[in-house]
Design a protein around this motif. Structure first.
Motif, short mmCIF file in Angstrom:
data_model
loop_
_atom_site.label_atom_id
_atom_site.label_comp_id
_atom_site.label_asym_id
_atom_site.label_seq_id
_atom_site.Cartn_x
_atom_site.Cartn_y
_atom_site.Cartn_z
N ALA A 1 -4.41 0.78 -7.79
CA ALA A 1 -4.02 -0.47 -8.45
C ALA A 1 -2.73 -0.97 -7.81
CB ALA A 1 -3.83 -0.25 -9.94
N LEU A 2 -2.74 -2.23 -7.39
CA LEU A 2 -1.55 -2.87 -6.83
C LEU A 2 -1.15 -4.01 -7.76
CD1 LEU A 2 -3.10 -1.54 -4.32
CD2 LEU A 2 -1.89 -3.23 -2.94
N ASP A 3 0.06 -3.94 -8.28
CA ASP A 3 0.54 -4.99 -9.16
C ASP A 3 1.05 -6.15 -8.30
OD1 ASP A 3 1.61 -6.65 -11.06
OD2 ASP A 3 2.58 -5.05 -12.19
N LEU A 4 0.25 -7.21 -8.22
CA LEU A 4 0.59 -8.39 -7.40
C LEU A 4 0.99 -9.56 -8.28
CD1 LEU A 4 -2.33 -8.19 -4.79
CD2 LEU A 4 -0.13 -7.00 -4.78
N SER A 5 1.54 -9.27 -9.43
CA SER A 5 1.91 -10.32 -10.39
C SER A 5 2.93 -11.28 -9.81
CB SER A 5 2.43 -9.69 -11.68
OG SER A 5 1.42 -8.90 -12.29
N PHE A 6 3.07 -12.41 -10.47
CA PHE A 6 3.90 -13.51 -9.97
C PHE A 6 5.34 -13.08 -9.72
CE2 PHE A 6 6.04 -17.75 -10.92
CZ PHE A 6 5.73 -18.30 -9.68
N ASP A 7 5.86 -12.17 -10.54
CA ASP A 7 7.26 -11.76 -10.41
C ASP A 7 7.43 -10.50 -9.56
OD1 ASP A 7 6.15 -9.91 -12.12
OD2 ASP A 7 7.61 -10.19 -13.73
N SER A 8 6.40 -10.13 -8.80
CA SER A 8 6.48 -8.92 -7.97
C SER A 8 7.61 -9.02 -6.96
CB SER A 8 5.15 -8.71 -7.23
OG SER A 8 5.27 -7.68 -6.28
N ARG A 9 8.43 -7.96 -6.88
CA ARG A 9 9.52 -7.93 -5.90
C ARG A 9 9.03 -7.48 -4.52
NH1 ARG A 9 14.87 -5.46 -9.02
NH2 ARG A 9 14.98 -7.08 -10.64
N LEU A 10 7.96 -6.68 -4.50
CA LEU A 10 7.43 -6.22 -3.21
C LEU A 10 6.43 -7.18 -2.61
CD1 LEU A 10 7.02 -2.39 -3.85
CD2 LEU A 10 8.77 -3.55 -2.51
N PHE A 11 5.94 -8.12 -3.40
CA PHE A 11 5.00 -9.11 -2.89
C PHE A 11 5.38 -10.46 -3.49
CE2 PHE A 11 0.18 -10.00 -2.12
CZ PHE A 11 0.50 -10.68 -0.96
N PRO A 12 6.54 -11.02 -3.09
CA PRO A 12 7.00 -12.28 -3.65
C PRO A 12 5.93 -13.36 -3.51
CG PRO A 12 8.71 -11.30 -2.29
CD PRO A 12 7.46 -10.51 -2.05
N CYS A 13 5.82 -14.20 -4.51
CA CYS A 13 4.81 -15.25 -4.53
C CYS A 13 5.47 -16.60 -4.22
CB CYS A 13 4.11 -15.31 -5.88
SG CYS A 13 2.70 -16.43 -5.92
N LEU B 1 0.82 -1.21 0.00
CA LEU B 1 0.00 0.00 0.00
C LEU B 1 0.86 1.26 0.00
CD1 LEU B 1 -2.92 -0.97 2.42
CD2 LEU B 1 -3.03 -0.67 -0.06
N LEU B 2 2.04 1.16 0.60
CA LEU B 2 2.92 2.32 0.65
C LEU B 2 3.75 2.50 -0.62
CD1 LEU B 2 4.24 2.11 4.33
CD2 LEU B 2 2.83 3.92 3.37
N PHE B 3 4.26 1.40 -1.17
CA PHE B 3 5.25 1.51 -2.25
C PHE B 3 4.83 0.88 -3.58
CE2 PHE B 3 7.62 1.27 1.83
CZ PHE B 3 8.14 2.55 1.85
N ASN B 4 3.69 0.20 -3.60
CA ASN B 4 3.32 -0.51 -4.83
C ASN B 4 1.91 -0.15 -5.28
OD1 ASN B 4 3.60 -2.37 -6.95
ND2 ASN B 4 2.73 -4.05 -5.74
N ALA B 5 1.40 0.96 -4.81
CA ALA B 5 0.03 1.35 -5.15
C ALA B 5 0.04 2.57 -6.08
CB ALA B 5 -0.76 1.66 -3.88
N LYS B 6 -0.59 2.41 -7.22
CA LYS B 6 -0.79 3.54 -8.13
C LYS B 6 -2.18 4.11 -7.87
CE LYS B 6 2.32 2.22 -11.90
NZ LYS B 6 3.04 1.14 -11.25
N ARG B 7 -2.27 5.45 -7.79
CA ARG B 7 -3.53 6.11 -7.44
C ARG B 7 -3.96 7.02 -8.57
NH1 ARG B 7 -5.12 10.99 -5.33
NH2 ARG B 7 -6.78 11.01 -3.74
N ALA B 8 -5.29 7.11 -8.79
CA ALA B 8 -5.81 8.00 -9.82
C ALA B 8 -7.23 8.41 -9.47
CB ALA B 8 -5.78 7.32 -11.18
N THR B 9 -7.65 9.53 -10.03
CA THR B 9 -8.99 10.05 -9.71
C THR B 9 -10.05 9.58 -10.70
OG1 THR B 9 -8.46 12.06 -10.96
CG2 THR B 9 -8.08 12.10 -8.56
N SER B 10 -9.66 8.77 -11.67
CA SER B 10 -10.62 8.17 -12.59
C SER B 10 -10.08 6.82 -13.04
CB SER B 10 -10.85 9.06 -13.81
OG SER B 10 -9.72 9.05 -14.66
#
Length: 550
Positions: free
Chosen positions: A466-478, A406-415
């Motif tokens: 949007a949080l990218d939680l893809s398989f190769d994520s470095r901030l959220f290892p799977c 939430l701190l380092f892997n979240a992209k924010r937008a107003t639409s």
């Protein structure tokens, strides 16, 4: 990290050709959950058992959550007020197990489930009937019985009445140690001998390809090399999830100590050798060969999960199966709020029910979506998520990834369109995915993926994240574990060759072999299979005549 290759078998005309340093009726290679259960079963039937363990014992079982998948009306299900039967358990598991084992074997597993749990209790393992109020990947120390798979997800519940079947061993913290410690004590109390820091490097076969024993290499007990080996092994396991590269460097030092200081021993197996040395996720060459699209995952297990037991079986002519089956664990609950969002792929399309079990989501992510998983939330769900991972509410290993992402892997937008641009997604497709999801959340249509109404949340109000939680994520290892291994006879646990015939004197159990858990992973199913397959092999060795010695 790649374990060394098993050496070709040492071949002799007869067992009497060699001078053996030790002997036992059953040799257990790998003293984790499956090995301990096999040892107890065989020893309780009067066999002499010697367990050979490269480290201190316990394997992946001892560092696991200690969850045993059991059902059919266990005492704890009944105490918690849940009705369950072996048929309901079978019908649910058939959806997860697929063709990994026959229907007859799966039915036997389900029908014997209550007895298996009672057997564990007789060895000193304790359980409890406390159930958490919400679905979770792993309950806190307040709770020990939970829905550990997809049982309550509507699509699965339509096929079988749901009931919690994840029986977590009673104990503080991760319960694997609380499960393995009594198993080890029970084995030793029955006369099982344990040689630790003893690695089996090759099998001994006679001219008829019968397994006579093993060539093992053991560090001198109490030596400086043994002490350093023990420390490095503990450190590598402790830091692996946080610093895998550093852990790998420690494993290189472990191997160097073994190669320089271990001493050769020939050990006779009068009735059989059981291979129960775990899976192969740490053998990156094997993963690259059989399941290359899982290389980006974080290997989950211990240093011993390097395929050494599988290689030993292969050296004797064993057949392999389901080696492409790997389980990727993409858990997004806790926090429950994350599971109320929606997951999209690289094209902005939703592709799953977000409330499914983490390994089910991981399978869809890797096998069907090229490893992509982007979680879409709004501000309300983000706030809810932060509340749900507050101090004392979840485990630290569950809280930290949420906060970091939430701190380092979240992209924010107003639409939604702006969010799509920031994530490199097609704006029209993401907007369509959100619109369809919101219609289901408002109750206007049924959810296209069968999500429970309570788990749907309207995402009409921004801002959006949007949080990218893809398989190769470095901030959220799977994390990932292997599920395939040696082919075995489902009635005996004997290892089979390429022709489907048993290799005399060779058995396998647990993740070393194909079993109940060799298709889609469910929490507790692998440990339950260790008990089932370990006891099966131990019983078969005890009821069959010894190998020819002349």
């Amino acid at each position: 990290m790649n374990g060394i290759e098993a050496l070709p078998p040492l071949r002799v005309a007869t067992a009497e050709q060699l001078t053996w340093d030790d002997q036992a009726e059953l040799l257990v290679v790998g003293f984790g959950g499956a090995g301990a259960c096999a040892a107890i079963e065989a020893a309780s039937r009067g066999l002499s058992v010697l367990a050979l363990e490269r480290f201190a014992g316990g394997g992946a079982t001892a560092i696991s959550g200690g969850v045993v998948y059991a059902g059919g009306g266990t005492p704890y299900q009944q105490q918690a007020g849940y009705s369950d039967g072996s048929e309901a358990m079978f019908r649910y598991l058939r959806q997860e197990v697929g063709e990994a084992v026959s229907a007859a074997t799966l039915r036997d597993f389900c029908e014997r489930s209550c007895e298996q749990l009672a057997w564990l209790e007789r060895q000193g393992v304790t359980f409890e009937a406390s159930v958490p109020p919400h679905k979770t990947s792993y309950p806190t120390d307040q709770y020990y019985l939970y829905y550990s798979g997809n049982e309550a997800v509507p699509a699965y519940a339509e096929q079988a009445p749901p009931a919690p079947r994840g029986h977590r061993a009673k104990g503080p913290g991760m319960s694997g140690a609380s499960l393995f410690a009594p198993l080890k004590a029970a084995a030793l109390s029955r006369g099982v001998r344990l040689h630790s820091q003893c690695e089996v490097r090759r099998l001994v076969l006679n001219e008829r390809d019968e397994v006579l024993g093993v060539e093992a290499w053991q560090l001198p007990a109490g030596s400086r090399a043994a002490r350093w080996h023990g420390r490095l092994a503990r450190w590598a396991t402790a830091i692996h999830m946080y610093a895998p590269a550093l852990a790998d460097s420690l494993r290189v030092r472990l191997r160097r100590i073994e190669q320089v200081h271990a001493e050769r021993r020939l050990i006779r197996a009068e009735r059989g050798v059981l291979l129960s040395a775990g899976g192969f996720i740490f053998n990156r060459a094997l993963v690259r060969q059989h399941a290359p699209h899982y290389l980006a995952g974080l290997p989950l297990g211990t240093t011993g999960c390097d395929g050494s037991g599988i290689r030993l079986g292969q050296s004797a002519g064993a057949a392999l199966a389901r080696m492409d089956k790997v389980s990727a664990w993409r858990f997004i609950n806790p926090p429950l709020a994350w599971a109320r969002g929606l997951i999209v792929n690289g094209a902005g399309q939703r592709y799953c029910n977000e409330e499914v079990y983490g390994a089910t989501l991981g399978h869809a992510m890797v096998e069907e979506q090229g490893g992509r998983a982007i979680l879409i939330l709004n501000k309300a769900l983000v706030r809810e998520a932060l509340r749900q991972v507050g101090p004392g509410k979840v485990w630290q290993f569950q809280r930290l990834p949420v906060l970091i992402n939430l701190l380092f892997n979240a992209k924010r937008a107003t639409s939604p369109a702006a969010l799509a641009e920031r994530c490199g997604l097609p704006a029209v497709q993401l907007e369509q995915s959100l619109a369809a999801y919101n219609r289901a959340a408002r109750g206007e249509v049924a959810d296209a993926f069968g999500k429970s109404s309570a788990m749907l949340a309207s995402l009409e109000q921004g801002p959006w994240y949007a949080l990218d939680l893809s398989f190769d994520s470095r901030l959220f290892p799977c994390p990932a574990i292997t599920l395939g291994g040696l082919k075995v006879c489902e009635r005996s646990g004997q290892v089979l060759n390429d022709s489907g015939a048993p290799i005399t004197g060779l058995y396998s159990a647990g993740r070393n072999a194909v079993g109940i858990a060799s298709n889609l992973y469910v929490s507790g199913l692998s440990l339950a299979d260790c008990v089932y397959s370990g006891r099966r092999a131990g019983a078969h060795v005890a009821t069959h005549t010894s190998l020819e010695t002349a």
